[in-house]
Design an enzyme around this catalytic site. Structure first.
Site, PDB file in Angstrom:
ATOM      1  N   GLY A 209       0.842  -1.199   0.000  1.00 36.43           N
ATOM      2  CA  GLY A 209       0.000   0.000   0.000  1.00 36.43           C
ATOM      3  C   GLY A 209       0.869   1.237   0.000  1.00 36.43           C
ATOM      4  N   ASN A 210       0.276   2.367   0.248  1.00 36.01           N
ATOM      5  CA  ASN A 210       1.083   3.585   0.336  1.00 36.01           C
ATOM      6  C   ASN A 210       0.458   4.547   1.326  1.00 36.01           C
ATOM      7  OD1 ASN A 210      -0.806   5.371  -1.194  1.00 36.01           O
ATOM      8  ND2 ASN A 210      -0.382   3.856  -2.787  1.00 36.01           N
ATOM      9  N   ARG A 211       1.105   5.711   1.482  1.00 35.13           N
ATOM     10  CA  ARG A 211       0.735   6.608   2.570  1.00 35.13           C
ATOM     11  C   ARG A 211      -0.315   7.644   2.185  1.00 35.13           C
ATOM     12  NH1 ARG A 211       5.870   7.094   5.865  1.00 35.13           N
ATOM     13  NH2 ARG A 211       5.701   9.328   5.706  1.00 35.13           N
TER      14      ARG A 211
END
Ligand code: CTP
Length: 402
Positions: A209-211
């Site tokens: 995933g990412n932020r």
């Protein structure tokens, strides 16, 4: 939790006329019409209706002077947030102050600072209303694009009667609706906004995933809604949010997002790809949780580039907006390259060095257009960038369709 105001924003300015009490009903009716109202009474008008009444009815803190609560610059914040300013009742003195550009209280500074439409509802004794000075001030305001609602004729305070009566609330509401409809520049337009990050499963508990928080895309969706657009938000993984009025479609993976985007794109006037899409996904999603001893290597395959693929089918009357998150030097140049490689009309390139931007309310970057225009943003609120993007959408859609 990311929250947005529920409706279009109205600043209700109240002047020092006896009709101030009738503005209480107007406030209620505006709320019934789903407007979110901030009341800004002049100090003298508080002699007619007090602050406590306005605060109780509006559910918001009420200020009259620029000097109150100076931590935030109230007049600028109010001026920016307002979709419409309604001044009811407007006294001869208040009209005169606005006509001469005075800025000596919170209401007049807000009027001076706003670029939104202003509706003035004069209400006063016929002698004052018909006085050439007041009439000349009203003419000046009309010439400057202010909307004036002519007062009713009838019984006034005391024994007097004539022109100058505060209009029936319905007349004011109808005028507000008319102006709101006219000032919304994306009515009849469909805007698709992707936001948040995608989530690619590795096994039942782990994922890539990412932020991304989704804040920037949501701010754009909100600004497009304010302009009257029909907005579909294709929502990846975001912070929790509440944004009424959108058509929300939740997705997790890049492939799901691509599927929804291509289904929505046909009838859309604009696509804003603010989502942080994972460029790759695990080759295989394990049905069972991978034992940590075996968790040493991960085989990946490329995800589709949703924006680049959508650009291939882009119609000449559609406007596409892309985003790029870059680190290091030459952020603007990297952005310009992506503007062309992704085939978009506008691209906002942000500097995400040292974990900046993701999840925060502020952003630093450059908005680039294929026409060669640029707008720089330094530690700017994401809503500021959103407003500029939506203003450009309005402009570009006008050019592409006109
Ligand atoms: N984007 C997309 N599909 C992807 C990756 C990105 O639609 N698989 C979109 C993003 O939503 C954004 C733009 O493309 O609007 C730029 O994304 P970015 O990740 O910065 O660019 P990449 O094309 O992935 O280039 P690179 O990572 O090599 O810099």
């Amino acid at each position: 939790m990311i929250t947005f105001p529920r409706g279009r924003q109205v600043v209700l300015g109240v002047g020092a006329g006896i009709a101030a009490y009738k503005a209480c009903d107007l406030l209620r009716r505006l709320q019934d019409d789903s407007y979110e109202v901030t009341v800004v009474p002049t100090s003298s008008s508080l002699n007619f209706v007090g602050r406590a009444t306005w605060e109780a009815l509006s559910g918001k803190e009420v200020k009259s002077e620029v000097w109150e609560g100076t931590l935030s610059v109230s007049h600028v914040a109010l001026a920016d947030a307002a979709d419409l300013v309604v001044i009811a009742p407007a006294t001869a003195d208040l009209i005169s102050r606005i006509a001469t550009g005075r800025a000596d209280d919170l209401l007049t500074t807000t009027v001076l600072a706003t670029s939104s439409p202003v509706l003035i509802v004069p209400s006063m004794h016929p002698g004052m209303y018909l006085n050439p000075a007041t009439q000349a001030n009203l003419e000046t305001l009309i010439a400057r694009g202010f909307y004036i609602l002519e007062p009713d004729t009838g019984r006034l305070t005391g024994k007097d009667s004539g022109i100058g009566r505060f209009p029936e609330t319905n007349r004011i509401i109808n005028k507000v609706r008319e102006i709101s409809g006219r000032s919304a520049r994306l009515v009849g337009r469909k805007v698709v906004v992707t936001t948040g990050g995608t989530m690619e499963s590795i096994d039942p508990v782990r994922f890539i995933g990412n932020r991304s928080s989704g804040r920037q895309g949501l701010a754009i969706a909100y600004e497009a809604l304010r302009e009257g657009a029909e907005v579909t938000v294709v929502s990846g993984v975001t912070e929790e949010y509440e944004l009424s009025g959108i058509n929300r479609i939740d997705v997790k993976t890049a492939q799901e997002m691509q599927h929804v985007v291509s289904a929505e794109l046909g009838g859309a006037d604009a696509l804003v790809m603010a989502a942080a899409v994972a460029d790759a996904r695990p080759e295989k999603i394990e049905a069972e949780k991978i034992n940590k001893r075996e968790l040493t290597k991960l085989a990946l395959i490329k995800n589709p580039d949703i924006l680049a693929e959508a650009s291939k089918l882009k119609k000449s009357n559609q406007i596409f907006v892309g985003f790029a998150a870059e680190t290091g030097t030459g952020i603007r140049e990297k952005g310009l390259k992506k503007l062309h490689s992704k085939g978009v009309d506008l691209l906002y390139v942000t500097d995400v060095s040292d974990g900046k931007v993701f999840g925060e309310t502020e952003t630093t970057g450059v908005l680039l257009s294929k026409r060669g225009t640029e707008w720089g943003f330094q530690a700017a609120d994401k809503h500021e960038v959103a407003r500029q993007i939506v203003a450009e959408l309005v402009h570009e859609l006008g050019a592409a369709n006109g």
